[in-house]
Structure formats: C-alpha cells, structure tokens
Design an enzyme around this catalytic site. Structure first.
Site, PDB file in Angstrom:
ATOM      1  N   HIS A 234     -40.290  11.026 -15.054  1.00 12.65           N
ATOM      2  CA  HIS A 234     -39.291  10.516 -14.109  1.00 12.65           C
ATOM      3  C   HIS A 234     -38.349  11.585 -13.607  1.00 12.65           C
ATOM      4  CE1 HIS A 234     -40.670   6.667 -15.657  1.00 12.65           C
ATOM      5  NE2 HIS A 234     -40.181   6.148 -14.553  1.00 12.65           N
ATOM      6  N   GLY A 235     -38.215  12.630 -14.368  1.00 13.77           N
ATOM      7  CA  GLY A 235     -37.324  13.678 -13.887  1.00 13.77           C
ATOM      8  C   GLY A 235     -37.021  14.693 -14.960  1.00 13.77           C
TER       9      GLY A 235
END
Lengths: 482, 384
Positions: free
Chosen positions: A322-323
C-alpha cells in the site's frame, strides 16, 4: 482523468460510441489506444515504464512457452520478477528504505547520507506490475497460455477501466475476453449502469463527504475520546466508499464494453472474522497475495507455526504494497496478528459456518445463529476500526498519540460532537443498507436482478442523493497513491 | 465462445442456441447501446445549452452575484454610440454583483457625464480570466476609451479550480484568439484545460454545476421544511456549495479541526505567471488605445493572501511599475459593512461604489481625459 470528472466521461462516451460500431479487432485497437491516452493524461513520461513492462513480460511469456528446459523457464521467470519488482522497488520504495537505513545507522552512531531520489510514484504502477507478474507466473505454472498477439497482451496490461487502481485482473480471466469474440448483452448494459451509479454514489456522495470529518483526526485542537473513534469511523467508510466506488465504476465501464472484471469488494464490514474480511476486502489483491505469495511460501501446510509465519509475512508485504511507510507496515502486521489469533483460537471464533446461512434445524438455533453472527460482526468491526487508525496515521508517534487520545474519555460530550456523530451516521447509513443487500442478495449485482419498478425508483433516489450532496470538483481516489 | 454466462440468455430469459442468434442479439444490443448513449449525450448538450440561455442575463441588469452562469459568451457588446465615453470594467464578484457598474452609471448620469460602463466582471475571476474577457470585448470592436482593472483579494492566486467562469468558453471564440497573445494560451491551456474548455462549450452544465447544485439543495431543504423536517443542520455540516467561498472554506476548516488562521486562504499558491499575465493584459489594453486604471478592491488583510495584499498595496507600484489606486477603507473598516470580509453589504453598495467612482474620475482628470467626456442631459448608457 478521474472517474468522477466530466473529462473522463467525455473521453469514455466518445470512445464508447466508436467502440460500439467496430468489430472485435477494431474494438481492441481502440481500447488499447484509448488506454494509452488515458494513462498519458496523468503523465505521458511514465507510459514508457508501462510499455517496458509490457514488452518484457510478453517476451518472457513467449519464451517460457517455447522453452522446454526447466532451467531456462525459471531464468525467464526470474527475469520477469526482477524487472517488475525492480521497477516497483525503485519507484516506490527506494527513498523509504534509504531514509530508514539512514535513521537506523544514526541510532547506532554511524553517520550516513544516502542519495534520495525524490521520484514521483508512477500512477497505477503497483496495480499493473502485479497484473503482469501474475501473467508470467501463470504461464510458468502452465495455468495460462502465453499470449501470441502482442497487442492483445498490451491491452491486458493497460486496459483503462482497471489500469490505475484495479481490480488486479488475472490473465486467465481477462486475456480470453480480449482474445475471443465478445458479445454484448442486455445484462452487460444493466450491470454497467448499476455499477457506475453505485460507484459514483460511494465516491462522491459518501467518501468525499466523509473526508472532511476523517481529516479532522489530525485537526487542532486534537480530538479526544469518542470523537477520535467517530473520525476514524468516518475514515473507515471514506476509504471503503472511495476504493469500492472506483472498483465498481471500473467494472461498470468494462461491463458496458462487454468485459467482466472481478468483484473487488463484497460487503467487507459485515465480516465476522479476519479470514472472511480478506475474502471480502480488496479481493483482487488478497487473492493475488494468497496465490502468488502465501501458498508458494508453504501456506498452512507445514503446521501451525509455519502457517502463522507465512500469514504474517504475507500480510506484512500486503501492508507494504500500500505504500512505503511504517504505518502501512504496522497495518499489515496488525491484520496478520488478527489472522493468526483467529487461526489459533479458531474453535472459539466459530467454524466455517460463519459466512453461511444458519442451520435450518430449529427456530431457536437460527435465532442464536443470527445473534452470534451479529455479535461477531460487531466485535470484528471494532477491531477493523482500529486498523484504520493505523492506516490513517503518518508515523508510529501518531499511532501512539491517537490511541492515547482515543482512550481519554474525560471530555464533555458537546453539541458539536453530537452533530458530528449524526452527520457521519447519516452518510454511512446508505452504505450499510447497500452492504446488507449485497450480503443478503448475493453480490454487488443484486440490483440488476430487481424488477424494473423497484430498480428505477432506487436509481432515481441514488441519483438525486448524488446530485444534492455529492462533492464536486473531482477529488482524487485514495488508492491512486498506491 | 462468447464470454460470460449471460451471453447465451435472451432478454426474456429464454436460451439462445445458435451462433447466428447470439450474433443477432449482439448487434441488437450494440445498436441499443449506441443510440441510447447518443441520445444521452445529445440530452446533456441540449439541456446544458438551454440552462445556460435561461440563466444568462443581460449586461444591463446584474443585481446579484452570479456564479458560473455569467453567460458572457452569449451577450453582445452594444454598438458604440456617438458622443459617449466608453469604459470596460474587469473584475470579480465585487464588481459583478455589488451594483458597482449600476451605481457608476447612476453617478455619471447625475453628473451629466455621458459615460457608458460595460461590466465584464465575473464571479471568481482571477488574473487568467481577465485577458479572455477583455479579448472577447475587443474582438467585438468595442473600442473602449478606458479600462478599469479591479484587483481583488484572490486575483493573483490560483483559485480557478474553485470557479468555473466563462473563460474557457471564451477562449474558443475565434475573435478572442486573434486578440489574446499566443503566449497566454500556451501557458494557460494545457491538454486538460483545453479539453475542459471544449466540454464547457458543448455543454455548459459542467460550468453551471455548482450554482445548479446550490439551487437544488435550497429547493430540497425548503421541501423538507415544508414537509415538517428541518434538515438545515445537515446541510450546514456537509461540504455543499454555499456560494460564498470564505464561508465554505472556513466551514470545511472547522470540520477538519483547523483554526481559521490555518485556512487554505492564507496559503493559496500564488500563480507563477501572475506578472506575465498581468503585463499581457496591460499590453492588450495599450494596443486598444484605451487608458488603464488599476484599482484595488477593498478587503482586510484577513483573510486575504498576504502576498496578494502586499502586491496590490505597494509592491506592484514599486516592482512592476504599475500604479494601483487604493480607496482607503481600511482605516474606517467596519465588519458590519463587509459581512463576509469581501463584499459590501446591501445598504453600503452605493457608498462603496462612490469611493471607486470618485477615484476613477480623478484618474481621468489626471491623465487629461476628463475633458473628453461628453456631457449630457441625463441620458442612460450601457449598464452592468
């Protein structure tokens, strides 16, 4: 070109009118060109990256298919993995790991000054990289035939409805739809219209309205006690409305063109346990992680200990997907922990019946079954709520501060707190209602099966609600940043 | 084989058996989709054109602040009358909707001056909109004697995304393209802007969306109230258009838990090319042979952007060499007179315009144009 902008719909309708007049090959060409235009509208410079990924994976796919030597097949697969993950790692994680290394070295007294690149994350890279990876792995495993036509494969990689934020399609689903004749049916149109309306509703009427309340989590003065959880609740439904909305519009647009994309969300907040949640939330990613990471790692075959390790590793990488941030890692670990606890205490949390209809043995058992499900849903809902606090925070310090603030219940319940709660509840109520329908009537397409006299008044009601309270201005979708 | 199980099911639920039947169904459905989509598009275009026409107003009668639906591209510049002094007014909502032009005309009539004021101000206009509005007027052979350029709190800030003026539509007028410098187009019209401009031309619904939503919300609230439920608490909580950006932004900031000091207003990015655009505008006016009068619209420092305030109150004169007239309301500022910190209240409209009018006439006298204004016996000209 955001789905909630006039620009996108002008683009799509222009393309669609031509699309409907073309034969299949012409349609594919039009879609491919349209997909590149769509992507270039964000930043044409990153089109080269996508083309590079396309060329490498097409070549690898053909190579694996032609090679009889196992070592050569493996070498080609490694080539695909290295190039795709290399691109992803470079653009998404390089700065994060460099900076983390610097901080770690500093703590042990070593001064380091790694070069930070400050590169912009190419939009959609996490999605199309995973999609192309699944292709080469499937070809290697023999579950998918390598694409012969490079342009068909290019369309598989770049298909614009799901290019930027999924669903992450599998080659075994999407490629045949590109390669074989497509026939448009009334059902495609009905489904398309419904999914687009549903998606717009989730995005502009729910998610974008909730965003101001979710942002207030980091407002000043810092919220405390119950207000923290109301704002996290707002974020919980903001991110759901945002992402599920995007996925639904993507599926709706594809459906109007005769394609069928996979379901990405299926009433996730009605889950009774973490395992069910991951079968309902971002399904295309969780099933990808299951098939290409968890199972190859050994899944639950090596006993409880290795199963738990594999789960934790999978969720950790899922969080990192996701990051590049510790909050995402923490979020992944938290969900990994929930899954492990659920697995270990499985017998207490319930059997596989949780996701099914209660047994038809007696009225009492049915009532008990429903009550049990409701209670488990509430418990798991609260656990999920906390996970979104982790996701929304920017750092570990934030997590600790907000958690502490959340348990300071001394503050007086004010009229503005009351209005905040009321507003958030009004905004999430239709989502809960829709989710109950999705859960009860079997999936996102439930409305297309409703009689005309039921369907259209509901469409009209949703349209009016979107028109009256929908936030204008084409706010970004949260998942674009991943 | 076609994809999807439903491909073999007829619309009435019966099973299709042959490929020919499936192909026939495919053709039929594609035809239906094509014509329905086309009808939908035509509907959007026609409704948009109709709504714009029904909402547009003549330059001679503006009595309230109009958002989005100015309809400048629909209006026509009246033919220049002999024996008049023509003035074009550029500005934003203060000049558009605060009766400034109307009062200017009234003062001129009272004084027997034959001045024709044409008000090209648009709500939400920033410096990028000015050259297009001016270009539109110049392209219609308007031959102004003077142009008033009024600068507001946000004229140089990048607020275009919050407003949809007629600018994008005007940019497509061939006459406008001939008058406005190519360098302006290159800087201001990237692919997205150009595409959005085309959409606005085809269907002004995109541009009019905000005021239409505002009116729909108002009607819905009234309907609910009539039915016995007061939903104003919800309306005030949701980020619905209030048609007053200051209130809108402050309300959103409050919901985000930010103090008004943290409001985005103070930190709006200043347009990189503000000076370039401004100089292009001045060059356009100069080429037309008209005198240039730059005046600052009154506003307190709060909530104006500090950078913009500095520019219009001194820096422009000092650094850009452009004198800016400033009516000093600051020293006698009264919150009661500028309730939203920007627009004068109804009772103060005439007093507000008076200050500006006097400065303008003073300017004409200073540059030697005062004597060229024909005197009349009270005829009416133009309007706002």
């Amino acid at each position: 070109m955001l789905f909630n902008s006039w620009l996108f719909w002008s683009f799509f309708i222009s393309l669609y009118l031509v699309y409907l007049r073309l034969g299949r090959r012409g349609q594919n060409w039009l879609c491919l060109i349209g997909s590149y235009v769509f992507y270039a509208a964000w930043d044409w410079r990153f089109l080269g990256l996508m083309l590079l990924s396309t060329v490498i994976d097409y070549w690898v796919g053909r190579g694996i298919s032609a090679a009889s030597d196992k070592a050569k097949r493996r070498a080609l697969l490694v080539c695909s993995l290295v190039s795709n993950l290399g691109l992803l790692g470079f653009f998404k994680y390089y700065d994060f790991f460099s900076e983390s290394l610097r901080v770690a070295l500093e703590r042990i007294g070593v001064e380091a000054d790694p070069v930070l690149l400050h590169v912009i994350l190419p939009v959609g890279i996490s999605f199309y990289t995973f999609q192309t990876l699944s292709y080469t792995i499937d070809v290697y495993r023999g579950t998918t035939k390598a694409a012969k036509n490079p342009f068909d494969f290019a369309l598989y990689v770049a298909f614009f409805p799901q290019l930027i934020a999924g669903p992450i399609e599998r080659s075994s689903r999407l490629l045949p739809q590109i390669q074989n004749p497509r026939r448009l049916t009334h059902d495609h149109l009905r489904r398309g219209v419904w999914l687009i309306l549903y998606g717009m509703f989730m995005k502009v009427a729910v998610a974008d309205n909730l965003s101001v309340y979710a942002d207030g989590l980091f407002g000043s003065p810092s919220p405390e006690g119950f207000e923290v959880w109301v704002r996290v609740l707002a974020f919980m439904f903001q991110i759901y409305g945002d992402f599920a909305g995007y996925s639904a519009i993507a599926r709706g647009v594809a459906s109007l063109m005769g394609f069928s994309l996979m379901v990405n969300f299926n009433a996730p907040y009605l889950s009774v346990n973490p395992s069910e949640f991951w079968q309902r939330w971002h399904i295309s990613l969780s099933s990808w992680l299951r098939d290409y990471l968890y199972i190859p790692l050994g899944g639950n075959r090596g006993g409880i200990r290795s199963g738990c390790r594999n789960l934790m590793l999978t969720m950790l990488l899922g969080g990192l997907w996701h990051g590049a941030g510790w909050n995402f890692i923490l979020w992944g670990l938290y969900h990994g922990l929930l899954l492990i606890i659920y697995r270990v205490l499985g017998s207490f949390f319930g059997s596989k019946r949780d996701g099914q209809e209660p047994l038809r043995e007696s009225v009492v058992r049915r009532v008990v079954g429903v009550l049990r499900r409701v209670c488990l849903t509430v418990v798991f809902f609260v656990l999920t709520l906390y996970s979104w606090l982790l996701f929304r925070c920017h750092s570990l310090g934030d997590v600790l501060d907000k958690t502490r603030d959340g348990f300071r219940f001394g503050a007086e319940w004010t009229a503005s707190d009351q209005v905040l709660l009321q507003t958030v509840l009004v905004l999430i109520a239709p989502v809960v209602l829709l989710d109950l329908c999705i859960h009860r009537f079997g999936g996102n397409n439930f409305m297309t099966r409703a009689p005309l006299l039921v369907r259209w008044p509901i469409y009209a009601l949703m349209f009016v609600w979107i028109y009256l309270v929908g936030v204008r201005g084409g706010a970004q979708f949260i998942y674009f940043q991943f | 084989m076609p994809h999807g199980q439903d491909a073999t099911i007829n619309s009435d639920g019966t099973q299709l058996t042959s490929e020919a039947e499936l192909d026939r169904l495919d053709r039929k459905v594609r035809g239906i989709a094509f014509w329905r989509t086309l009808l939908f598009v035509l509907g959007i275009v026609l409704v948009g054109q109709w709504v714009e026409r029904s909402r547009s107003y003549s330059l001679a009668d503006v009595s309230e602040i109009k958002h989005g639906g100015y309809g400048l591209s629909l209006a026509k510049i009246p033919e220049r009358q002999e024996g008049t002094f023509r003035v074009l007014m550029l500005g934003n909502s203060v000049y558009q909707g605060s009766h400034v032009g109307r009062n200017f005309r009234k003062f001129a009539e009272q004084e027997g001056r034959a001045i024709e004021f044409l008000n090209l101000a648009q709500t939400g206009a920033n410096i990028s909109d000015y050259p297009l509005a001016l270009g539109w007027a110049l392209s219609q052979d308007s031959k102004p004697d003077a142009v008033i350029v009024s600068l507001g709190s946000f004229t140089f800030s990048d607020l275009g995304f919050l407003f949809n003026t007629d600018a994008h539509q005007l940019a497509y007028e061939p006459g406008v393209r001939a008058v406005v410098p190519g360098s302006f187009y290159e800087r201001h019209f990237d692919r997205t802007d150009a595409a959005n401009g085309l959409i606005n031309v085809a269907s002004p619904l995109r541009r009019l969306d905000t005021p239409l939503q505002y009116e729909a919300d108002k009607a819905a609230l009234k309907g609910l109230k009539d039915a016995g439920y007061d939903a104003s608490w919800l309306a005030s909580e949701l980020p619905l258009p209030k048609l007053n950006l200051v209130l809108n932004e402050f309300a959103d900031d409050r919901k985000r838990g930010l103090q008004p000091e943290g409001a985005a207003w103070l930190n709006r990015p200043f347009k990189d090319d503000a000076r370039e655009t401004f100089e292009e505008l001045l060059a356009m006016i100069e080429r037309s042979g008209a005198a240039i009068f730059v005046i600052r619209q009154e506003c307190r420092e709060y909530p104006i952007s500090g950078e913009a305030l500095d520019l219009v109150t001194g820096a422009m004169d000092r650094e850009w060499g452009v004198p800016v007239t400033f009516v000093d309301y600051e020293s006698r500022w009264d919150d009661e007179l500028f309730m939203d910190q920007i627009h004068p209240v109804r009772d103060y409209l005439e007093g507000y315009a008076r200050g500006h009018y006097d400065e303008f006439i003073g300017f004409l006298d200073r540059v030697g144009l005062g004597d060229r204004i024909p005197m009349t016996a009270g005829e009416q000209f133009g309007g706002d």
